[in-house]
Design a protein around this motif. Structure first.
Motif, PDB file in Angstrom:
ATOM      1  N   GLY A   1       0.798  -1.227   0.000  1.00  0.00           N
ATOM      2  CA  GLY A   1       0.000   0.000   0.000  1.00  0.00           C
ATOM      3  C   GLY A   1       0.831   1.277   0.000  1.00  0.00           C
ATOM      4  N   GLY A   2       2.147   1.181   0.038  1.00  0.00           N
ATOM      5  CA  GLY A   2       3.020   2.354  -0.030  1.00  0.00           C
ATOM      6  C   GLY A   2       3.300   2.914   1.342  1.00  0.00           C
ATOM      7  N   PRO A   3       4.080   3.985   1.487  1.00  0.00           N
ATOM      8  CA  PRO A   3       4.669   4.712   0.353  1.00  0.00           C
ATOM      9  C   PRO A   3       5.891   4.026  -0.257  1.00  0.00           C
ATOM     10  CG  PRO A   3       5.398   5.692   2.416  1.00  0.00           C
ATOM     11  CD  PRO A   3       4.438   4.596   2.784  1.00  0.00           C
ATOM     12  N   GLY A   4       6.396   2.973   0.383  1.00  0.00           N
ATOM     13  CA  GLY A   4       7.577   2.299  -0.166  1.00  0.00           C
ATOM     14  C   GLY A   4       7.286   1.698  -1.540  1.00  0.00           C
ATOM     15  N   THR A   5       8.321   1.658  -2.367  1.00  0.00           N
ATOM     16  CA  THR A   5       8.160   1.071  -3.701  1.00  0.00           C
ATOM     17  C   THR A   5       9.287   0.072  -3.969  1.00  0.00           C
ATOM     18  OG1 THR A   5       9.493   2.800  -4.757  1.00  0.00           O
ATOM     19  CG2 THR A   5       7.098   3.160  -4.685  1.00  0.00           C
ATOM     20  N   VAL A   6       9.078  -0.737  -4.987  1.00  0.00           N
ATOM     21  CA  VAL A   6      10.155  -1.600  -5.487  1.00  0.00           C
ATOM     22  C   VAL A   6      10.069  -1.587  -7.011  1.00  0.00           C
ATOM     23  CG1 VAL A   6       8.795  -3.755  -5.404  1.00  0.00           C
ATOM     24  CG2 VAL A   6      11.295  -3.854  -5.271  1.00  0.00           C
ATOM     25  N   GLY A   7      11.206  -1.660  -7.653  1.00  0.00           N
ATOM     26  CA  GLY A   7      11.230  -1.667  -9.106  1.00  0.00           C
ATOM     27  C   GLY A   7      11.943  -2.894  -9.632  1.00  0.00           C
ATOM     28  N   VAL A   8      11.577  -3.291 -10.841  1.00  0.00           N
ATOM     29  CA  VAL A   8      12.288  -4.382 -11.503  1.00  0.00           C
ATOM     30  C   VAL A   8      12.685  -3.886 -12.895  1.00  0.00           C
ATOM     31  CG1 VAL A   8      12.184  -6.752 -12.338  1.00  0.00           C
ATOM     32  CG2 VAL A   8      11.037  -6.139 -10.207  1.00  0.00           C
ATOM     33  N   ILE A   9      13.973  -3.990 -13.168  1.00  0.00           N
ATOM     34  CA  ILE A   9      14.499  -3.580 -14.469  1.00  0.00           C
ATOM     35  C   ILE A   9      14.739  -4.856 -15.262  1.00  0.00           C
ATOM     36  CG2 ILE A   9      16.370  -2.359 -15.654  1.00  0.00           C
ATOM     37  CD1 ILE A   9      16.727  -0.647 -13.118  1.00  0.00           C
ATOM     38  N   ALA A  10      13.747  -5.187 -16.100  1.00  0.00           N
ATOM     39  CA  ALA A  10      13.762  -6.484 -16.785  1.00  0.00           C
ATOM     40  C   ALA A  10      14.321  -6.330 -18.188  1.00  0.00           C
ATOM     41  CB  ALA A  10      12.350  -7.057 -16.809  1.00  0.00           C
ATOM     42  N   SER A  11      15.566  -5.919 -18.257  1.00  0.00           N
ATOM     43  CA  SER A  11      16.186  -5.620 -19.554  1.00  0.00           C
ATOM     44  C   SER A  11      16.145  -6.803 -20.505  1.00  0.00           C
ATOM     45  CB  SER A  11      17.655  -5.244 -19.348  1.00  0.00           C
ATOM     46  OG  SER A  11      17.805  -4.409 -18.250  1.00  0.00           O
ATOM     47  N   VAL A  12      16.185  -8.025 -19.953  1.00  0.00           N
ATOM     48  CA  VAL A  12      16.269  -9.206 -20.815  1.00  0.00           C
ATOM     49  C   VAL A  12      14.882  -9.734 -21.168  1.00  0.00           C
ATOM     50  CG1 VAL A  12      17.165 -11.569 -21.022  1.00  0.00           C
ATOM     51  CG2 VAL A  12      18.511  -9.808 -19.838  1.00  0.00           C
ATOM     52  N   THR A  13      14.040  -9.949 -20.158  1.00  0.00           N
ATOM     53  CA  THR A  13      12.765 -10.623 -20.444  1.00  0.00           C
ATOM     54  C   THR A  13      11.637  -9.654 -20.805  1.00  0.00           C
ATOM     55  OG1 THR A  13      12.099 -10.639 -18.106  1.00  0.00           O
ATOM     56  CG2 THR A  13      13.353 -12.547 -18.914  1.00  0.00           C
ATOM     57  N   ARG A  14      11.777  -8.379 -20.466  1.00  0.00           N
ATOM     58  CA  ARG A  14      10.756  -7.389 -20.833  1.00  0.00           C
ATOM     59  C   ARG A  14      11.461  -6.124 -21.320  1.00  0.00           C
ATOM     60  NH1 ARG A  14       6.464  -7.734 -15.750  1.00  0.00           N
ATOM     61  NH2 ARG A  14       6.501  -9.997 -15.545  1.00  0.00           N
ATOM     62  N   PRO A  15      12.136  -6.208 -22.462  1.00  0.00           N
ATOM     63  CA  PRO A  15      12.964  -5.073 -22.898  1.00  0.00           C
ATOM     64  C   PRO A  15      12.139  -3.808 -23.114  1.00  0.00           C
ATOM     65  CG  PRO A  15      12.978  -6.845 -24.538  1.00  0.00           C
ATOM     66  CD  PRO A  15      12.166  -7.334 -23.399  1.00  0.00           C
ATOM     67  N   PHE A  16      12.775  -2.675 -22.867  1.00  0.00           N
ATOM     68  CA  PHE A  16      12.088  -1.383 -22.950  1.00  0.00           C
ATOM     69  C   PHE A  16      12.814  -0.462 -23.919  1.00  0.00           C
ATOM     70  CE2 PHE A  16      14.453  -2.384 -19.128  1.00  0.00           C
ATOM     71  CZ  PHE A  16      15.535  -1.527 -19.227  1.00  0.00           C
ATOM     72  N   CYS A  17      13.445  -1.082 -24.933  1.00  0.00           N
ATOM     73  CA  CYS A  17      14.281  -0.301 -25.859  1.00  0.00           C
ATOM     74  C   CYS A  17      13.476   0.783 -26.581  1.00  0.00           C
ATOM     75  CB  CYS A  17      14.925  -1.234 -26.888  1.00  0.00           C
ATOM     76  SG  CYS A  17      15.923  -2.528 -26.142  1.00  0.00           S
ATOM     77  N   GLY A  18      12.193   0.532 -26.825  1.00  0.00           N
ATOM     78  CA  GLY A  18      11.377   1.495 -27.570  1.00  0.00           C
ATOM     79  C   GLY A  18      11.266   2.835 -26.871  1.00  0.00           C
ATOM     80  N   ASP A  19      11.460   2.831 -25.550  1.00  0.00           N
ATOM     81  CA  ASP A  19      11.348   4.082 -24.792  1.00  0.00           C
ATOM     82  C   ASP A  19      12.713   4.603 -24.355  1.00  0.00           C
ATOM     83  OD1 ASP A  19       8.548   4.245 -24.833  1.00  0.00           O
ATOM     84  OD2 ASP A  19       8.445   2.652 -23.328  1.00  0.00           O
ATOM     85  N   CYS A  20      13.774   4.034 -24.888  1.00  0.00           N
ATOM     86  CA  CYS A  20      15.111   4.395 -24.395  1.00  0.00           C
ATOM     87  C   CYS A  20      15.440   5.849 -24.738  1.00  0.00           C
ATOM     88  CB  CYS A  20      16.157   3.474 -25.022  1.00  0.00           C
ATOM     89  SG  CYS A  20      17.828   3.853 -24.468  1.00  0.00           S
ATOM     90  N   ASP A  21      15.925   6.582 -23.738  1.00  0.00           N
ATOM     91  CA  ASP A  21      16.368   7.968 -23.990  1.00  0.00           C
ATOM     92  C   ASP A  21      17.822   8.149 -23.554  1.00  0.00           C
ATOM     93  OD1 ASP A  21      16.200   7.907 -21.248  1.00  0.00           O
ATOM     94  OD2 ASP A  21      15.003   9.727 -21.052  1.00  0.00           O
TER      95      ASP A  21
END
Ligand code: SAM
Length: 337
Positions: free
Chosen positions: A248-268
């Motif tokens: 429920g927050g406010p803490g967060t966690v992130g996952v950077i799934a470069s291999v299995t969920r690539p995000f190259c289309g949004d790369c800046d």
């Protein structure tokens, strides 16, 4: 009187992406030996004369900021804290504009001593790499007995206002893949934002295997045994991490799934190596040599032109899934992670 026309150039590629986030590697050297990054004996470091001087690195950052629309600068390496001129480089980068977002990715060794000076010089934030909160596992992964230094560095960063302090963690099968919830609990307790990064084929030893890497799906499954994760509301934009609120927050966690969920289309992102090579992607197999051009007398305009050309060749994606994928010649530590 002449009116200065703002420079309209941007670092655009053929797929409509525009790079505004510059990762600057200040050195290829590191004082840890993380097993997934480099061998125990280290690597053949770049010869000193090939490494950009402080003046050169600040000049190239200036070209990116003043001519090419870059508005985020992140110092990395190797380990940026081992670069002697770091505080001054940060100060001179900050002087390029208050609008700049200036951050650093670090292992935090020695950060306890320099966090205040870095904050005063204009550093906004740090990301600290920490894969475990067990001293023995830390030693197994990094081959160094420095866990307490990292913990002290994190605390100093928090105290100096270098926040939100983020922690980056890589899970390795059979080493620390049972520690994801424990690491998250520790980060929540300390007020650090944890991000898990999928292990990528960027190690110097070429020891990466898809079957062995811990995937984002596995990470979610492990965390959800102990926490309730809900997609965070803030838009992801070009951020590499998929973000979730925890319980429920406010803490967060992130996952950077470069291999299995690539995000190259949004790369800046665009990268500058410690020896002055532009890389348009972590996984690029080609680089563009700004150092030689700069040392041969190129003007800022000419360097900006070269940089624009270097970006045009950025591939649509990193291609890890392609049968023809070849790991880049340089490892992560030499590119700048
Ligand atoms: N020395 C600094 C540090 O430790 O953060 C900056 C450089 S380090 C190469 C940057 C990040 O890359 C670290 O978070 C590290 O864990 C990560 N990294 C290194 N090799 C990796 C790999 N093969 N796959 C995924 N992440 C990796």
């Amino acid at each position: 009187m002449t009116t200065r026309v703002p420079d309209q150039r941007v670092l655009a590629d053929r797929f409509g992406r525009v790079a505004t986030d510059l990762r600057v590697s200040l050195t290829d050297r590191c004082n840890l030996r993380c097993s997934y990054c480099m061998p125990a004996e280290g690597l053949d470091w770049l010869p000193g004369e090939q490494v950009l001087t402080d003046d050169e690195v600040v000049r190239l950052i200036g070209v990116a900021v003043q001519h090419l629309g870059v508005h985020e600068v992140r110092f990395t390496g190797g380990e940026p804290l081992v670069r002697r001129g770091l505080v001054d480089i940060v100060r001179r980068t900050r002087a390029l504009g208050d609008h700049l977002d200036v951050s650093m990715t670090s292992n935090a060794l020695g950060l306890a001593r320099t966090a205040t000076a870095l904050a005063e010089a204009g550093l906004d934030r740090v990301n600290v790499s920490l894969d475990t909160v067990r001293a023995d596992t830390f030693h197994t992964i990094t081959r160094r007995d420095r866990f307490d230094d990292v913990v002290a560095g994190l605390a100093a960063a928090q105290d100096a206002g270098l926040g939100p302090v983020k922690v980056n963690a890589v899970l390795l099968r059979g080493v620390n893949d049972d520690q994801a919830p424990e690491l998250l609990r520790w980060c929540l307790d300390h007020g650090y934002d944890l991000r898990f990064i999928e292990q990528m084929p960027l190690d110097a030893q070429h020891g990466w295997h898809r079957d062995a890497m811990v995937t984002a799906d596995e990470i979610f499954a492990m965390l959800e045994q102990e926490f309730v994760l809900e997609p965070a509301e803030e838009p992801r934009g070009s951020a590499p991490a998929e973000l979730f609120t925890v319980d429920g927050g406010p803490g967060t966690v992130g996952v950077i799934a470069s291999v299995t969920r690539p995000f190259c289309g949004d790369c800046d992102r665009v990268r500058l190596t410690a020896d002055g090579q532009v890389r348009n992607c972590l996984f690029a197999r080609e680089e563009s040599d700004l150092r030689t051009a700069m040392r041969a007398g190129a003007t800022d305009e000419e360097l900006a032109d070269r940089w624009v050309v270097a970006m045009r060749g950025k591939a649509a994606g990193h291609g890890i899934d392609d049968e023809t994928f070849l790991q880049p010649a340089r490892p992560m530590s030499a590119i700048g992670g």
